[in-house]
Design an enzyme around this catalytic site. Structure first.
Site, PDB file in Angstrom:
ATOM      1  CD  GLU A 153      -2.769  -1.266   2.456  1.00 19.29           C
ATOM      2  OE1 GLU A 153      -2.423  -0.691   3.510  1.00 19.29           O
ATOM      3  OE2 GLU A 153      -3.857  -1.847   2.340  1.00 19.29           O
ATOM      4  CD  GLU A 169      -5.587   2.424   2.676  1.00 20.50           C
ATOM      5  OE1 GLU A 169      -6.149   2.364   3.787  1.00 20.50           O
ATOM      6  OE2 GLU A 169      -4.434   1.984   2.477  1.00 20.50           O
ATOM      7  CB  CYS A 171      -6.879   5.410   4.935  1.00 22.28           C
ATOM      8  SG  CYS A 171      -8.233   4.683   5.869  1.00 22.28           S
ATOM      9  CB  CYS A 244      -8.775   1.675   8.044  1.00 25.69           C
ATOM     10  SG  CYS A 244      -8.203   1.038   6.450  1.00 25.69           S
ATOM     11  CB  CYS A 245     -11.464   2.982   3.640  1.00 30.75           C
ATOM     12  SG  CYS A 245      -9.736   2.731   3.134  1.00 30.75           S
TER      13      CYS A 245
END
Length: 492
Positions: A153, A169, A171, A244-245
């Site tokens: 990532e 991503e 996040c 998380c996102c």
């Protein structure tokens, strides 16, 4: 958790959650530090939270602990280094290139900005400048996203910005926004807000569907409709094993209101253009600013200035970089053509010179209730080109209008997108269909469509805002389109 506790305390005045967070932070402080456990976090988020606790309580030990964790990175004394993946390869003040996991990096840079601002440490601030120049000049997607590689990532090499395999991503976009907002607060320069705005409208907003219930974890800039980039699917998902996102979007979107205005002594900054009102206290007196606008679809912004009493102060209105012919504050992207219309600014109908200071038009006067600022920004359709070293975009063009990046989807373009070429002289017009995806502005024109047997024809072309893609089934999508035949790849 620390940030939530502080937010709960600020919103309610209650200490029920804050006291739990402080007990937890006190435990961490007893375990970690000089002469104790010398390890560092694997995912650099506690630093931001510790600074929030410091600002809420005035207890310096929380700021000191945040700095300890940052200063330990790249320092082999007391812990085995994680390496570049965790930005644990060099001391933070010596880092000059964004490497490793992009979310971890973005949070770390935000934490460094907090600590650098509160301590005045020039080494921190100078390191942040080097890292920002590297990201914005060589590692930033046109959507404001960061992180080129699925593996780790992670950031790629300089100018490594693939489209179909971009990780970018959600996040990481949020971390990038948080970092740039902090750099604006540190330096007062609108160039950081230019990046922030690009991220908000494109790299972050693409991560959540219009129904608020489906999400992208990565955000590629091209899709063939079959590659399962989104944790096992080519479309949006309702949840992820690593959540998380979605939860980060829940945190971030409500916080945008706090980015719209800022103040420094007697100066008030208008950073973002959002309909609504905000109240500040300047020299002990209330000042309300009320915006009326249909931005980002329209370029007119009207700001009613409503001071409690006549007040002499400077209102600094941001003039976006995109309206000045600069997509980003570097040479990574550029516009193919100049805007057809200029930026205009007036107060009570009287034209004002664009006296720019670090990207802000400075309006200094004694403000009375009823004064009105009117800003008109050129909403031309712009073609964007990449730096020549970005191989993935060689010979290709992207489309923007205002702060919005556009993409072409198969559903609007005869079932394919990868077969299209968009010549530089193909006219494009903006249209705002109220019945499409909740009401948004699309771009329409003509493109060249190529078939697998070599035949070519002209056909209608439609581009939609990038944030709104993948709402009408799975199919081809592209942000960067060939400018001439030869780069297209039509399906059989």
């Amino acid at each position: 958790f620390y940030e939530a506790a502080v937010a709960h305390h600020q919103a309610t005045g209650k200490r029920t959650l804050l006291d739990v967070a402080l007990r937890n932070a006190d435990l961490v402080d007893r375990v970690f530090g000089p002469g104790r456990n010398m390890g560092v976090p694997g995912h650099q988020e506690i630093e931001i939270g510790l600074v929030r606790l410091y600002r809420a309580t005035g207890e310096k030990k929380y700021l000191d602990l945040a700095r300890f964790f940052l200063d330990q990175r790249g320092n082999a004394e007391g812990h085995e280094l994680y390496g570049p993946y965790n930005q644990d390869h060099l001391p933070v003040v010596e880092q000059a290139e964004a490497v490793g996991h992009a979310v971890r990096a973005g949070y770390m840079y935000a934490g460094m900005a907090d600590v650098g601002a509160l301590t005045g440490d020039r080494a921190y601030i100078e390191a942040l400048g080097r890292l920002w120049e590297n990201v914005v000049g060589r590692k930033l997607y046109v959507t404001g996203g960061i992180g080129a590689r699925h593996e780790g990532e992670a950031f790629g090499e300089d100018y490594e910005l693939p489209n179909a395999t971009a990780y970018s991503e959600t996040c990481a976009a949020i971390a990038n926004a948080m970092w740039n907002h902090r750099l604006f607060l540190l330096h007062g320069d609108a160039k950081y807000l230019d990046v922030l705005e690009r991220v908000i409208y494109n790299g972050v907003l693409s991560g959540i569907a219009l129904d608020g219930e489906h999400f992208f974890y990565p955000n590629p800039l091209a899709s063939d409709g079959t590659y399962e980039f989104n944790k096992g699917t080519p479309g949006r998902q309702g949840w992820f094993d690593c959540s998380c996102c979605p939860t980060n979007i829940v945190r971030f979107l409500p916080s945008i209101a706090g980015y719209v205005y800022a103040q420094r002594e007697g100066d008030v900054f208008v950073n973002l253009f959002v309909a609504g009102s905000g109240e500040l206290e300047v020299d002990g007196r209330a000042l309300r600013l009320r915006q009326e606008t249909r931005y980002p679809w329209e370029g007119r912004v009207t700001i009613a200035v409503e001071p409690e009493a006549p007040a002499e102060l400077a209102i600094r209105v941001r003039i976006p970089g995109w309206a000045q012919g600069r997509p980003v504050p570097s040479d990574l992207y550029r516009y193919l053509q100049d805007a057809a219309s200029p930026v205009t600014l007036s107060v009570n109908g009287e034209s004002q010179a664009l006296d720019l200071d670090r990207g802000f038009a400075v309006l200094r006067r004694t403000w009375q209730k009823g004064d009105t600022i009117t800003l008109d920004l050129p909403m031309d359709v712009r073609r964007v080109l990449s730096h020549e070293k970005v191989e993935a975009n060689s010979g290709r063009v992207a489309l923007e209008r205002g702060p919005i990046v556009y993409c072409a989807e198969a559903v609007d373009n005869g079932g394919q997108v990868f077969n299209l070429a968009l010549p530089d002289d193909a006219p494009l017009e903006a249209r705002h269909p109220e019945d499409l995806l909740g009401g948004l502005t699309v771009l329409e024109g003509r493109a060249q469509a190529h078939s697998a047997d070599g035949a070519a024809k002209e056909q209608a072309f439609v581009a939609v805002p990038y944030y709104a893609w993948a709402h009408r089934g799975e199919g081809e999508m592209a942000v960067w389109l060939p400018r001439r035949p030869g780069l297209e790849s039509p399906a059989p």
